[in-house]
Design a protein around this motif. Structure first.
Motif, PDB file in Angstrom:
ATOM      1  N   TYR A   1      -2.666  19.646  11.473  1.00 29.58           N
ATOM      2  CA  TYR A   1      -3.309  18.706  10.552  1.00 29.58           C
ATOM      3  C   TYR A   1      -2.311  18.343   9.454  1.00 29.58           C
ATOM      4  CZ  TYR A   1      -7.951  20.096  12.373  1.00 29.58           C
ATOM      5  OH  TYR A   1      -9.047  20.336  13.159  1.00 29.58           O
ATOM      6  N   ILE A   2      -2.319  17.077   9.053  1.00 30.33           N
ATOM      7  CA  ILE A   2      -1.515  16.687   7.894  1.00 30.33           C
ATOM      8  C   ILE A   2      -2.426  16.028   6.865  1.00 30.33           C
ATOM      9  CG2 ILE A   2       0.680  16.446   9.108  1.00 30.33           C
ATOM     10  CD1 ILE A   2       0.226  13.423   9.149  1.00 30.33           C
ATOM     11  N   ARG A   3      -2.174  16.360   5.623  1.00 33.84           N
ATOM     12  CA  ARG A   3      -2.910  15.742   4.526  1.00 33.84           C
ATOM     13  C   ARG A   3      -2.027  14.669   3.914  1.00 33.84           C
ATOM     14  NH1 ARG A   3      -4.937  16.977  -1.365  1.00 33.84           N
ATOM     15  NH2 ARG A   3      -2.747  17.253  -1.768  1.00 33.84           N
ATOM     16  N   LEU A   4      -2.481  13.427   3.963  1.00 36.59           N
ATOM     17  CA  LEU A   4      -1.713  12.316   3.414  1.00 36.59           C
ATOM     18  C   LEU A   4      -1.977  12.260   1.913  1.00 36.59           C
ATOM     19  CD1 LEU A   4      -2.366   9.636   6.193  1.00 36.59           C
ATOM     20  CD2 LEU A   4      -0.493  11.277   6.013  1.00 36.59           C
ATOM     21  N   ASP A   5      -1.065  12.844   1.150  1.00 35.12           N
ATOM     22  CA  ASP A   5      -1.252  12.974  -0.291  1.00 35.12           C
ATOM     23  C   ASP A   5      -0.922  11.673  -0.999  1.00 35.12           C
ATOM     24  OD1 ASP A   5      -1.543  14.710  -2.776  1.00 35.12           O
ATOM     25  OD2 ASP A   5       0.475  13.897  -3.046  1.00 35.12           O
ATOM     26  N   ALA A   6      -1.793  11.268  -1.916  1.00 31.76           N
ATOM     27  CA  ALA A   6      -1.608  10.078  -2.766  1.00 31.76           C
ATOM     28  C   ALA A   6      -1.434   8.805  -1.946  1.00 31.76           C
ATOM     29  CB  ALA A   6      -0.416  10.278  -3.706  1.00 31.76           C
ATOM     30  N   ALA A   7      -2.020   8.774  -0.741  1.00 36.53           N
ATOM     31  CA  ALA A   7      -1.835   7.622   0.147  1.00 36.53           C
ATOM     32  C   ALA A   7      -2.416   6.332  -0.438  1.00 36.53           C
ATOM     33  CB  ALA A   7      -2.476   7.916   1.506  1.00 36.53           C
ATOM     34  N   GLY A   8      -3.416   6.458  -1.278  1.00 36.03           N
ATOM     35  CA  GLY A   8      -4.055   5.276  -1.849  1.00 36.03           C
ATOM     36  C   GLY A   8      -3.147   4.437  -2.724  1.00 36.03           C
ATOM     37  N   TYR A   9      -2.045   5.039  -3.189  1.00 31.73           N
ATOM     38  CA  TYR A   9      -1.122   4.349  -4.094  1.00 31.73           C
ATOM     39  C   TYR A   9       0.132   3.853  -3.382  1.00 31.73           C
ATOM     40  CZ  TYR A   9      -4.010   6.745  -7.525  1.00 31.73           C
ATOM     41  OH  TYR A   9      -5.076   7.206  -8.252  1.00 31.73           O
ATOM     42  N   ALA A  10       0.194   4.025  -2.052  1.00 34.95           N
ATOM     43  CA  ALA A  10       1.463   3.820  -1.340  1.00 34.95           C
ATOM     44  C   ALA A  10       1.897   2.363  -1.245  1.00 34.95           C
ATOM     45  CB  ALA A  10       1.362   4.426   0.066  1.00 34.95           C
TER      46      ALA A  10
ATOM     47  N   THR B   1      -2.571  -7.460  -7.762  1.00 34.40           N
ATOM     48  CA  THR B   1      -3.652  -6.591  -7.283  1.00 34.40           C
ATOM     49  C   THR B   1      -3.695  -5.313  -8.129  1.00 34.40           C
ATOM     50  OG1 THR B   1      -2.345  -5.231  -5.748  1.00 34.40           O
ATOM     51  CG2 THR B   1      -3.094  -7.375  -4.942  1.00 34.40           C
ATOM     52  N   SER B   2      -4.633  -4.428  -7.793  1.00 29.89           N
ATOM     53  CA  SER B   2      -4.732  -3.129  -8.479  1.00 29.89           C
ATOM     54  C   SER B   2      -3.659  -2.157  -8.003  1.00 29.89           C
ATOM     55  CB  SER B   2      -6.107  -2.505  -8.233  1.00 29.89           C
ATOM     56  OG  SER B   2      -6.233  -2.142  -6.864  1.00 29.89           O
ATOM     57  N   CYS B   3      -2.980  -2.504  -6.886  1.00 33.31           N
ATOM     58  CA  CYS B   3      -1.973  -1.613  -6.269  1.00 33.31           C
ATOM     59  C   CYS B   3      -2.595  -0.278  -5.849  1.00 33.31           C
ATOM     60  CB  CYS B   3      -0.778  -1.385  -7.205  1.00 33.31           C
ATOM     61  SG  CYS B   3       0.099  -2.899  -7.638  1.00 33.31           S
ATOM     62  N   PHE B   4      -3.882  -0.323  -5.542  1.00 39.40           N
ATOM     63  CA  PHE B   4      -4.585   0.898  -5.105  1.00 39.40           C
ATOM     64  C   PHE B   4      -5.599   0.515  -4.037  1.00 39.40           C
ATOM     65  CE2 PHE B   4      -8.237   3.864  -5.592  1.00 39.40           C
ATOM     66  CZ  PHE B   4      -7.599   5.045  -5.227  1.00 39.40           C
ATOM     67  N   MET B   5      -5.514   1.172  -2.882  1.00 34.84           N
ATOM     68  CA  MET B   5      -6.444   0.976  -1.775  1.00 34.84           C
ATOM     69  C   MET B   5      -6.645  -0.500  -1.440  1.00 34.84           C
ATOM     70  SD  MET B   5      -6.882   3.846  -0.531  1.00 34.84           S
ATOM     71  CE  MET B   5      -7.767   3.079   0.811  1.00 34.84           C
ATOM     72  N   LEU B   6      -5.539  -1.183  -1.207  1.00 34.38           N
ATOM     73  CA  LEU B   6      -5.560  -2.589  -0.793  1.00 34.38           C
ATOM     74  C   LEU B   6      -5.841  -2.656   0.715  1.00 34.38           C
ATOM     75  CD1 LEU B   6      -2.261  -3.675  -2.595  1.00 34.38           C
ATOM     76  CD2 LEU B   6      -4.574  -3.546  -3.545  1.00 34.38           C
ATOM     77  N   PRO B   7      -6.174  -3.831   1.242  1.00 38.20           N
ATOM     78  CA  PRO B   7      -6.287  -3.946   2.704  1.00 38.20           C
ATOM     79  C   PRO B   7      -5.013  -3.476   3.410  1.00 38.20           C
ATOM     80  CG  PRO B   7      -7.191  -5.900   1.645  1.00 38.20           C
ATOM     81  CD  PRO B   7      -6.584  -5.063   0.551  1.00 38.20           C
ATOM     82  N   GLU B   8      -3.861  -3.773   2.778  1.00 36.53           N
ATOM     83  CA  GLU B   8      -2.581  -3.332   3.358  1.00 36.53           C
ATOM     84  C   GLU B   8      -2.441  -1.804   3.321  1.00 36.53           C
ATOM     85  OE1 GLU B   8      -1.925  -7.481   1.615  1.00 36.53           O
ATOM     86  OE2 GLU B   8      -3.013  -5.662   1.063  1.00 36.53           O
TER      87      GLU B   8
END
Length: 496
Positions: A194-203, A209-216
């Motif tokens: 298992y891998i935990r994708l840390d801080a992925a919402g900001y990638a 945009t908000s630069c957080f949890m975009l469609p991209e």
């Protein structure tokens, strides 16, 4: 026993050195001895150099290495041969002290690693508008840019979402993709499942945009999860945010955290009211990892409203919840939360879960029983397993708010904690939960004026947790197929 259904595992989440007092081999020994029979797997919090960096391993100088103080990749592989192992993949940033970034500071654009790191100008151009900068979603009160000098004297605003020592990566760049691929390869070689994708919402960052949890961002997470799956690994996406966002993410990846559960469990116990919790469990993703406590704080934003959309709890309910935690911890949580401490976001309360419940053994056991009866993989934090109290001394030494709930245990302190009645009771509860076949089946829940009940049924196996809301007494009821029904008052586990 290990459940046939992997979605109902119980995992430990821990730093290697802060629980074992030493190395990967020491932790493996602990799991085989004192903690034997409790866990199906273990989430190893960052073991990359330096484990004692500014953010306890979340600012790696080399994400493909094991900090030599803990051991090596062979040790990780040996542990993975006995336990299902989860490891963190820090996708958003790396240390400013890394060889790659130091080369960038020395050579500037001539460095082969220049495309690896994000600057403000790469996203916004040389003259960003105030409106665009203000639209960025911030997890911390500080700026998301840090001006750093190159060797030629130029000052460059590098993107630093979290701290000035964590330089954001351009995940779409060629070296960015190679960097992530190298981490996945190392995990695969050494048995990480298992891998935990840390801080992925900001990638993913995009001007306007908000630069957080975009469609991209969703597309990036989906692509990375698929790449991991092709290598035999499942991905857990780590994002604090609005509950509907978690529901949406869950449709696109293997696993999400149930970060809404901790505040909802506390609200249920503080107010003797399970309506909000029941509502959430009616709609919550089933492909989740449940937690009550982690190496981060108790999330508040996860139950809050968002842009006019109602949250799982109202603002007054959340305010009352936070104040109750501060009262229950005799104010120690206040020392570590919000603007009172460095390296802390404003959307969580830093406090051990045991202290959040005023060190009340019976209430703490009820909280853990609720977690163990919720759908999903249950992760129990090492501090929670040992009913750790707030480590104010560590907080005062480091001035890092989250350290109040990141204590260090020596082997002697572990053995001492294992003798506490509440810890003994929790271990019994975990072992009972692991023995029940009902958890391989279907979940249901009922709420009446007087009680709240969580139920599981698999063929003719049943298991229930019944809580009387007026006084928070709880009863475990279970039946193995063809055998008499059994009942146990949860509090009786504390009697020895």
């Amino acid at each position: 026993m290990t459940h046939a259904n992997p979605s109902n595992q119980i995992q430990l989440i821990t730093y290697i050195d802060r629980l074992s007092g030493g190395t990967i081999k020491d932790l493996q020994q602990l799991l085989q001895q004192e903690l034997n029979g409790l866990f199906d797997g273990v989430h190893l919090l960052p073991f990359y150099p330096p484990i004692d960096g500014e953010d306890a391993g979340f600012d790696p100088t080399d994400h493909t290495a094991v900090d030599s103080r803990l051991g090596n990749w062979h040790d990780i592989g040996a542990l993975a041969g006995q336990q299902t192992v989860m490891a963190d993949m820090i996708v958003n940033h790396m240390s400013a002290q890394s060889a790659q970034f130091q080369d960038v500071l020395t050579q500037g654009e001539a460095s082969p690693y220049w495309p690896l790191f994000l600057t403000r100008d790469k996203v916004f151009g040389t003259e960003p508008s105030t409106e665009h900068i203000q639209a960025i979603y911030r997890p911390r009160p500080t700026s998301c840019f840090t001006d750093l000098p190159l060797a030629d004297g130029r000052i460059i605003p590098f993107w630093t979402t979290f701290t000035a020592n964590q330089i954001d990566i351009d995940v779409h760049s060629e070296p960015g993709q190679a960097y992530l691929d190298a981490i996945l390869a190392r995990f695969t070689e050494h048995g990480v499942k298992y891998i935990r994708l840390d801080a992925a919402g900001y990638a993913i960052k995009k001007a306007g945009t908000s630069c957080f949890m975009l469609p991209e961002t969703f597309e990036f997470i989906t692509g990375l999860s698929e790449k991991a799956k092709a290598l035999g690994m499942q991905s857990l996406v780590e994002i604090h945010g609005y509950h509907q966002t978690q529901i949406d993410i869950a449709k696109r990846c293997d696993l999400v955290y149930d970060f809404a559960l901790p505040p909802l469990v506390l609200h249920t116990l503080f107010k003797r009211d399970a309506k909000a919790l029941k509502h959430w469990l009616d709609i919550a993703p089933r492909n989740c990892i449940t937690v009550l406590d982690t190496h981060d704080g108790i999330g508040i934003v996860d139950a809050a409203d968002h842009q006019g959309q109602p949250g799982l709890l109202t603002d007054p309910e959340l305010d009352a919840l936070v104040e109750q935690i501060h009262r229950n911890s005799d104010g120690s949580s206040k020392l570590a939360t919000g603007s009172a401490a460095n390296n802390v976001d404003l959307y969580q309360v830093n406090c051990s879960f045991y202290d959040a419940l005023a060190q009340h053994d019976e209430h703490y056991l009820v909280a853990r029983a609720i977690q163990l009866f919720c759908p999903g993989i249950c992760q129990i934090y090492y501090g929670g397993l040992l009913a750790a109290e707030n480590d104010v001394d560590l907080l005062q030494r480091t001035q890092v708010g989250r350290d109040i709930n990141r204590p260090y245990f020596t082997p002697g302190k572990v053995r001492q904690a294992m003798q506490k009645p509440v810890v003994k009771a929790l271990c019994k509860l975990i072992k009972l939960r692991r023995s029940l076949h009902a958890f391989d089946g279907e979940f249901s829940q009922t709420l009446t004026d007087s009680g709240y009940q969580l139920n599981w049924q698999h063929q003719n196996h049943t298991a229930s947790l019944r809580i009387e809301l007026s006084d928070l007494t709880a009863t475990l009821i279970w039946q193995h197929s063809g055998q008499p029904q059994q009942q146990l008052a949860l509090s009786s586990l504390l009697a020895g």
